[in-house]
Write a protein that holds these residues in place. Structure first.
Motif, PDB file in Angstrom:
ATOM      1  N   UNK A 101     -33.185  96.646 -45.883  1.00 16.26           N
ATOM      2  CA  UNK A 101     -32.634  95.322 -46.141  1.00 16.26           C
ATOM      3  C   UNK A 101     -31.149  95.358 -45.821  1.00 16.26           C
ATOM      4  N   UNK A 102     -30.708  94.489 -44.947  1.00 13.81           N
ATOM      5  CA  UNK A 102     -29.297  94.421 -44.564  1.00 13.81           C
ATOM      6  C   UNK A 102     -28.646  93.187 -45.171  1.00 13.81           C
ATOM      7  N   UNK A 103     -27.336  93.244 -45.311  1.00 16.25           N
ATOM      8  CA  UNK A 103     -26.575  92.085 -45.740  1.00 16.25           C
ATOM      9  C   UNK A 103     -26.822  91.666 -47.176  1.00 16.25           C
ATOM     10  N   UNK A 104     -27.187  92.593 -48.016  1.00 15.50           N
ATOM     11  CA  UNK A 104     -27.469  92.275 -49.418  1.00 15.50           C
ATOM     12  C   UNK A 104     -26.195  91.878 -50.132  1.00 15.50           C
ATOM     13  N   UNK A 105     -26.274  90.851 -50.954  1.00 15.61           N
ATOM     14  CA  UNK A 105     -25.071  90.426 -51.671  1.00 15.61           C
ATOM     15  C   UNK A 105     -25.293  90.349 -53.172  1.00 15.61           C
ATOM     16  N   UNK A 111     -23.252  97.977 -51.002  1.00 11.06           N
ATOM     17  CA  UNK A 111     -22.947  99.277 -50.409  1.00 11.06           C
ATOM     18  C   UNK A 111     -24.112 100.259 -50.459  1.00 11.06           C
ATOM     19  N   UNK A 112     -25.238  99.837 -50.965  1.00  6.30           N
ATOM     20  CA  UNK A 112     -26.396 100.719 -51.088  1.00  6.30           C
ATOM     21  C   UNK A 112     -27.342 100.542 -49.903  1.00  6.30           C
ATOM     22  N   UNK A 113     -28.098 101.592 -49.631  1.00 13.40           N
ATOM     23  CA  UNK A 113     -29.189 101.503 -48.661  1.00 13.40           C
ATOM     24  C   UNK A 113     -30.387 100.982 -49.456  1.00 13.40           C
ATOM     25  N   UNK A 114     -30.897  99.836 -49.059  1.00 13.10           N
ATOM     26  CA  UNK A 114     -31.986  99.193 -49.786  1.00 13.10           C
ATOM     27  C   UNK A 114     -33.291  99.381 -49.020  1.00 13.10           C
ATOM     28  N   UNK A 133     -25.262 106.286 -50.250  1.00 10.91           N
ATOM     29  CA  UNK A 133     -25.244 106.917 -48.915  1.00 10.91           C
ATOM     30  C   UNK A 133     -24.652 108.316 -49.021  1.00 10.91           C
ATOM     31  N   UNK A 134     -25.278 109.229 -48.315  1.00 10.39           N
ATOM     32  CA  UNK A 134     -24.716 110.567 -48.185  1.00 10.39           C
ATOM     33  C   UNK A 134     -23.520 110.475 -47.243  1.00 10.39           C
ATOM     34  N   UNK A 135     -22.702 111.520 -47.185  1.00 12.99           N
ATOM     35  CA  UNK A 135     -21.519 111.534 -46.332  1.00 12.99           C
ATOM     36  C   UNK A 135     -21.813 111.246 -44.870  1.00 12.99           C
TER      37      UNK A 135
END
Length: 187
Positions: A101-105, A111-114, A133-135
């Motif tokens: 999921x991109x553009x989550x608000x 800032x999370x990977x959903x 997110x990992x480095x």
């Protein structure tokens, strides 16, 4: 007897008696991780047909006990019973960005990977895992949150903390009836 033990024993009962007892014994001695591996191995070895709901239940247990990443490929290999069901695992490979999921608000989770995880086939709400997110940019191993979204995945309906995979799943499945089971996190 708690709901956790009832759910565990119900899943174990899908296996032949001797193997089912081994899975139950794993619960009794606190070796849930090993028990999940035995459960999935037994389902595969005996070609046991399982519902999508059972597949999702096993995935949630594996998530709760830190084994989802290791067991997911094997859980997906388990034979389905082709019956309509209340929930379904969303096919997604965690090593790609397909289906993310991109553009989550919603609720500060931008800032999370959903990663969409489980969909309710009755109400079309989706249970999503939110990973840091990992480095190097890949999703972290463990989810930081669980989110139930609207059917179009545009709005979060409820956000759950990291130790609440079972609670989030119960809420998702509670849209049109009682929860299938609950799982309390270990630790």
């Amino acid at each position: 007897m708690t709901d956790d033990v009832v759910a565990w024993n119900g899943l174990a009962a899908l296996l032949p008696d001797a193997e089912a007892q081994e899975v139950r014994d794993c619960w009794d001695i606190g070796e849930q991780e090993a028990g999940l591996g035995l459960l999935v191995s037994g389902l595969l070895a005996h070609h046991v047909r399982i519902s999508e709901t059972v597949r999702a239940q096993i995935s949630v247990l594996a998530e709760t006990w830190g084994e989802r990443e290791a067991l997911t490929p094997r859980i997906r290999q388990c034979r389905g019973n082709d019956a309509p069901d209340q929930v379904k695992l969303i096919e997604h490979s965690d090593d790609t960005t397909d289906g993310l999921v991109d553009g989550w608000s919603g609720q500060g989770l931008a800032d999370f990977v959903l990663i969409p995880w489980i969909v309710c086939t009755r109400c079309s709400q989706v249970l999503i895992r939110a990973h840091g997110r990992e480095g190097w940019g890949a999703p972290s191993h463990l989810a930081d949150h669980y989110i139930i979204t609207s059917p179009d995945r545009a709005t979060d309906r409820q956000v759950f903390p990291a130790d609440s995979a079972g609670v989030a799943f119960a809420k998702l499945t509670g849209c049109s009836g009682p929860a299938l089971f609950t799982v309390r996190p270990h630790g």
